[in-house]
Scaffold this active site. Structure first.
Site, PDB file in Angstrom:
ATOM      1  N   CYS A 286      31.094 -52.437 -74.766  1.00  0.00           N
ATOM      2  CA  CYS A 286      32.762 -52.770 -75.106  1.00  0.00           C
ATOM      3  C   CYS A 286      33.107 -52.329 -76.533  1.00  0.00           C
ATOM      4  CB  CYS A 286      32.847 -54.194 -74.864  1.00  0.00           C
ATOM      5  SG  CYS A 286      32.533 -54.888 -73.511  1.00  0.00           S
TER       6      CYS A 286
ATOM      7  N   ARG B  63      30.748 -44.639 -76.203  1.00  0.00           N
ATOM      8  CA  ARG B  63      29.766 -45.940 -75.973  1.00  0.00           C
ATOM      9  C   ARG B  63      29.588 -46.194 -74.907  1.00  0.00           C
ATOM     10  NH1 ARG B  63      29.605 -48.758 -80.999  1.00  0.00           N
ATOM     11  NH2 ARG B  63      28.876 -50.783 -79.756  1.00  0.00           N
TER      12      ARG B  63
ATOM     13  N   TRP C 128      33.236 -52.881 -70.896  1.00  0.00           N
ATOM     14  CA  TRP C 128      32.106 -52.523 -69.895  1.00  0.00           C
ATOM     15  C   TRP C 128      31.671 -53.863 -69.357  1.00  0.00           C
ATOM     16  CZ3 TRP C 128      26.722 -53.652 -70.038  1.00  0.00           C
ATOM     17  CH2 TRP C 128      25.777 -52.655 -69.224  1.00  0.00           C
TER      18      TRP C 128
ATOM     19  N   ASN D  63      34.042 -58.787 -77.249  1.00  0.00           N
ATOM     20  CA  ASN D  63      32.824 -57.997 -77.011  1.00  0.00           C
ATOM     21  C   ASN D  63      31.853 -59.167 -76.967  1.00  0.00           C
ATOM     22  OD1 ASN D  63      33.985 -55.552 -77.082  1.00  0.00           O
ATOM     23  ND2 ASN D  63      32.984 -54.822 -78.966  1.00  0.00           N
ATOM     24  N   GLY D  64      30.835 -59.018 -76.163  1.00  0.00           N
ATOM     25  CA  GLY D  64      29.778 -60.125 -75.989  1.00  0.00           C
ATOM     26  C   GLY D  64      29.884 -60.632 -74.869  1.00  0.00           C
TER      27      GLY D  64
ATOM     28  N   GLU E 229      10.042 -37.624 -76.940  1.00  0.00           N
ATOM     29  CA  GLU E 229      11.484 -37.528 -77.324  1.00  0.00           C
ATOM     30  C   GLU E 229      12.118 -36.330 -76.402  1.00  0.00           C
ATOM     31  OE1 GLU E 229      13.445 -39.364 -78.531  1.00  0.00           O
ATOM     32  OE2 GLU E 229      15.073 -38.036 -79.128  1.00  0.00           O
TER      33      GLU E 229
ATOM     34  N   LYS F  75      15.181 -37.027 -73.935  1.00  0.00           N
ATOM     35  CA  LYS F  75      16.495 -36.264 -73.678  1.00  0.00           C
ATOM     36  C   LYS F  75      16.839 -35.945 -72.496  1.00  0.00           C
ATOM     37  CE  LYS F  75      17.627 -37.631 -76.803  1.00  0.00           C
ATOM     38  NZ  LYS F  75      17.107 -38.520 -77.732  1.00  0.00           N
TER      39      LYS F  75
ATOM     40  N   GLU G  28      18.022 -38.862 -70.322  1.00  0.00           N
ATOM     41  CA  GLU G  28      19.255 -39.576 -70.585  1.00  0.00           C
ATOM     42  C   GLU G  28      20.159 -38.578 -69.831  1.00  0.00           C
ATOM     43  OE1 GLU G  28      18.141 -39.917 -74.738  1.00  0.00           O
ATOM     44  OE2 GLU G  28      19.434 -41.821 -74.194  1.00  0.00           O
TER      45      GLU G  28
ATOM     46  N   HIS H 267      -5.873 -36.574 -66.594  1.00  0.00           N
ATOM     47  CA  HIS H 267      -6.247 -37.936 -66.245  1.00  0.00           C
ATOM     48  C   HIS H 267      -5.413 -38.463 -65.075  1.00  0.00           C
ATOM     49  CE1 HIS H 267      -9.865 -37.823 -69.069  1.00  0.00           C
ATOM     50  NE2 HIS H 267      -8.884 -37.742 -70.040  1.00  0.00           N
TER      51      HIS H 267
ATOM     52  N   LYS I 168      25.740 -46.513 -76.437  1.00  0.00           N
ATOM     53  CA  LYS I 168      25.316 -45.888 -77.841  1.00  0.00           C
ATOM     54  C   LYS I 168      24.408 -46.986 -78.305  1.00  0.00           C
ATOM     55  CE  LYS I 168      24.490 -43.077 -81.075  1.00  0.00           C
ATOM     56  NZ  LYS I 168      23.360 -42.008 -80.921  1.00  0.00           N
TER      57      LYS I 168
HETATM   58  C1  AGP Z   1      18.672 -42.366 -77.606  1.00  0.00           C
HETATM   59  O1  AGP Z   1      18.917 -41.210 -77.165  1.00  0.00           O
HETATM   60  C2  AGP Z   1      18.763 -43.525 -76.804  1.00  0.00           C
HETATM   61  N1  AGP Z   1      20.174 -43.437 -76.459  1.00  0.00           N
HETATM   62  C3  AGP Z   1      18.286 -44.870 -77.122  1.00  0.00           C
HETATM   63  O2  AGP Z   1      17.108 -44.756 -76.659  1.00  0.00           O
HETATM   64  C4  AGP Z   1      18.340 -45.302 -78.695  1.00  0.00           C
HETATM   65  O3  AGP Z   1      17.634 -44.581 -79.398  1.00  0.00           O
HETATM   66  C5  AGP Z   1      17.659 -46.899 -78.721  1.00  0.00           C
HETATM   67  O4  AGP Z   1      18.775 -47.606 -77.870  1.00  0.00           O
HETATM   68  C6  AGP Z   1      17.698 -47.558 -80.016  1.00  0.00           C
HETATM   69  O5  AGP Z   1      18.995 -47.524 -80.729  1.00  0.00           O
HETATM   70  P1  AGP Z   1      19.208 -47.787 -82.330  1.00  0.00           P
HETATM   71  O6  AGP Z   1      18.454 -46.612 -82.855  1.00  0.00           O
HETATM   72  O7  AGP Z   1      20.479 -47.764 -82.580  1.00  0.00           O
HETATM   73  O8  AGP Z   1      18.510 -48.931 -82.605  1.00  0.00           O
END
Ligand code: AGP
Length: 613
Positions: free
Chosen positions: A2, A27, A74, A103-104, A486, A490, A493, A509, A608
């Protein structure tokens, strides 16, 4: 997750509120709404769906007034529909006393709902938020001071909240309150703003004050007042956002993600600015709050983080062990906070977080603090909860990262960890010439990243070879193993292709069973100490008819010859190779997602900043 935006000032509120919500769209959300006050006339407009749907509604049904609150929801309690969208109204017997955005999660909402219903308050939604609106409205029956009413209602709430509240009895006033969900005040000229994320209000002002848990704020166009529920009036700390005015605009790029990928040369310059000291062949940090003597006593480092930040921490592990000969452990913050991880008094705990608000990482930080350990944070967002609660730390200075898929923050984290490894190394056995070599290497990075970015057309073409794949393997050794992880994160995601990262030699393995001509294997194999050992793994994939895509050093004929697609990066010392090698993987994920028609800046199911456990 949110989003909240509030405004009071000289301009019409609705356009400011909608523009703020647009900046929070990344977000993730499923409905949007706002409430404005024109003198004592309250107008509420809300819609399930995108902010665009709310804008269309406002074109036919305006919301006048220079004061208001808005929200992107959300869904948690009740489905995403117009009725459950925020704001929610409070009052009984036909009197509407208050509008609230939240929010929350309110954990005791069911009990509060029963209590309020028994007193004649009617509920019109399935949300937990509506109880907050009615609680504040009940207090407004005995005081006309909204600020006071919110403070009286807060102790009844169990759970987490960031609140924006307006009342027809208080024209021109916005009240905000925080417990567990971020909230920031923007201090403008003749206007004040409230937001859950400074990104929403950055174009209006760089002067901000972050609320802490238990704090409540009253905003009018020319004044603001803050109190802590238990400690009374407080003088807030004013932070300055060091962002360029256009930092949160797309600026001609198709998506925030590609904008942020392309910003990385500048990011590294900003992250390293003022932190390299050639005269001593080391790095300097202003905010660690630990003396060299204290740091020399450290026998072990623990990093706790989530997602991409966890991957950056893994690069840090390899770098610190290599340059400083100090044992490092990297923990998932969500595991660390509940696990009985043995920590002795010579263990230094670092948490890493781009947002500084990730609930699991904050939980890990609090757990380490509770156990009496000095805690340090590597954070991007100035003034965030983690930045404030840590005993010391290092800011990334990467500027706001809007794309849900973290890119430039990863690079900034890796750059900071490289400097940290240099610093810790120079406190121990790393020689002056070896320290200088690290500085030389770091200083080359921005220009080398410029070279990598020029290969984007090649990567876009390569993306066509995996856009229809169902699964992909990412493989790297040593410093490149976290880069492979990583790259896989990417891809999954934003393109929703299943992808796994492994240490290259681990492939035989188990994962090798997946290799066939439909499964791309993306090798991260720049020239370095384990390069020769990786070539046989490329051969193994070729022998099974697999598609080999590799990121390698530009003139490396051996790797190029074994790969169907070769993505070159410039020659560079090993310690900075992760900073270069990750970029083709970010670009690859971006172009695959684009070719698959995915919503890159709003990937499904993701937020986010993950402020819930
Ligand atoms: C990264 O692409 C992600 N969206 C996610 O893994 C993110 O890195 C993770 O939620 C940690 O977020 P932060 O670095 O804001 O703590």
């Amino acid at each position: 997750m949110c989003g909240i935006v509030g405004y009071t000032g000289a301009h019409e509120a609705a356009p400011v509120l909608v523009a703020g919500l647009r900046r929070l769209e990344y977000r993730g959300y499923d409905s949007a709404g706002l409430a404005t006050l024109d003198r004592d006339r309250l107008t509420v407009r809300k819609r399930a769906g995108r902010v665009r749907a709310l804008e269309e509604l406002l074109e036919s049904e305006s919301a006048p007034g220079r004061c208001g609150i808005s929200h992107t929801r959300w869904a948690t309690h009740g489905p995403a529909n117009d009725r459950n969208a925020h704001p929610h109204l409070g009052g009984r017997g036909g009197a509407i006393r208050v509008a609230v955005v939240h929010n929350g999660v309110i954990e005791n909402h069911a009990a509060l709902r029963r209590e309020l219903e028994s007193q004649g308050f009617e509920f019109h939604s399935q949300t937990d938020t509506e109880v907050i609106a009615h609680l504040i409205a009940r207090e407004l029956e005995t005081t006309d001071d909204l600020f006071e009413a919110v403070q009286r209602a807060m102790p009844r709430l169990e759970g987490t909240y960031g609140l924006g509240v307006i009342s027809p009895s208080r024209p021109g006033e916005v009240v905000g309150a925080r417990f567990g969900s971020p909230l920031v005040v923007g201090l403008g000229e003749g206007e004040h703003l409230l937001a859950s994320d400074p990104v929403a209000i950055a174009p209006h002002t760089a002067q901000v004050a972050f609320l802490q848990d238990g704090e409540v704020v009253r905003l009018t166009p020319h004044d603001f007042e803050m109190r802590h529920l238990e400690h009374g009036p407080i003088t807030p700390r004013i932070d300055r956002l060091d962002w360029k005015p256009d930092a949160v605009e797309l600026g001609g790029h198709a998506h925030y993600m590609i904008k942020e990928i392309r910003e990385q040369p500048e990011t590294i310059v900003n992250t390293c600015r003022g932190r390299l000291r050639r005269s001593e062949a080391t790095a300097v940090f202003g905010g660690l709050n630990l003396s060299p003597r204290q740091l020399r006593r450290v026998r072990r480092v623990v990093f706790a983080a989530c997602g991409t930040s966890w991957h950056a921490a893994l690069v840090g592990e390899y770098l610190i062990e290599r340059l400083a000969d100090l044992p490092v452990e990297v923990e998932y913050a969500s595991e660390f906070r509940y696990r009985n991880a043995p920590l002795d008094d010579r263990t230094l705990v670092f948490v890493l977080s781009q947002s500084g608000e990730t609930a699991d990482t904050l939980g890990a930080l609090r757990e380490a603090k509770r156990r009496g350990h000095p805690t340090l944070a590597i954070v991007n967002t100035v003034g965030s909860t983690i930045a404030r609660e840590a005993d010391g730390g290092i800011y990334l200075h990467a500027g706001p990262e809007v794309g849900v898929a973290s890119t430039k923050a990863f690079s900034a984290q890796v750059a900071v960890l490289t400097l940290l490894a240099l610093y810790l190394g120079r406190l121990r056995h790393l020689s002056f010439p070896d320290g200088l070599a690290v500085i030389d290497a770091i200083e080359q990075v921005p220009a080398l990243l410029g070279e990598v970015l020029k290969t984007e057309p090649l990567i876009e073409e390569a993306a066509g070879r995996i856009a229809s794949a169902h699964s992909a393997l990412y493989l790297g050794r040593d410093l490149h193993y976290p880069v492979a992880l990583e790259g896989a994160l990417k891809l999954k995601e934003i393109s929703y292709i299943h992808a796994e990262g492994y240490p290259t030699a681990e492939m035989k393995h188990g994962p090798i069973a997946l290799v066939d001509r439909h499964t791309p294997c993306i090798f991260v194999v720049p020239r370095g100490s384990l390069h020769a050992k990786t070539l046989s793994n490329l051969e193994e994939v070729r022998a099974r008819d697999g598609l080999v895509i590799s990121v390698g050093t530009e003139d490396d004929q051996a790797v190029a010859g074994l790969s169907q697609v070769f993505l070159p990066i410039p020659e560079a010392p090993e310690v900075v190779q992760p900073l270069l090698a990750v970029v083709p993987l970010q670009l690859l994920a971006y172009h695959v997602a684009r070719q698959r028609g995915c919503d890159i800046d709003k990937p499904r199911n993701l937020a986010k900043s993950v402020t819930v456990e």
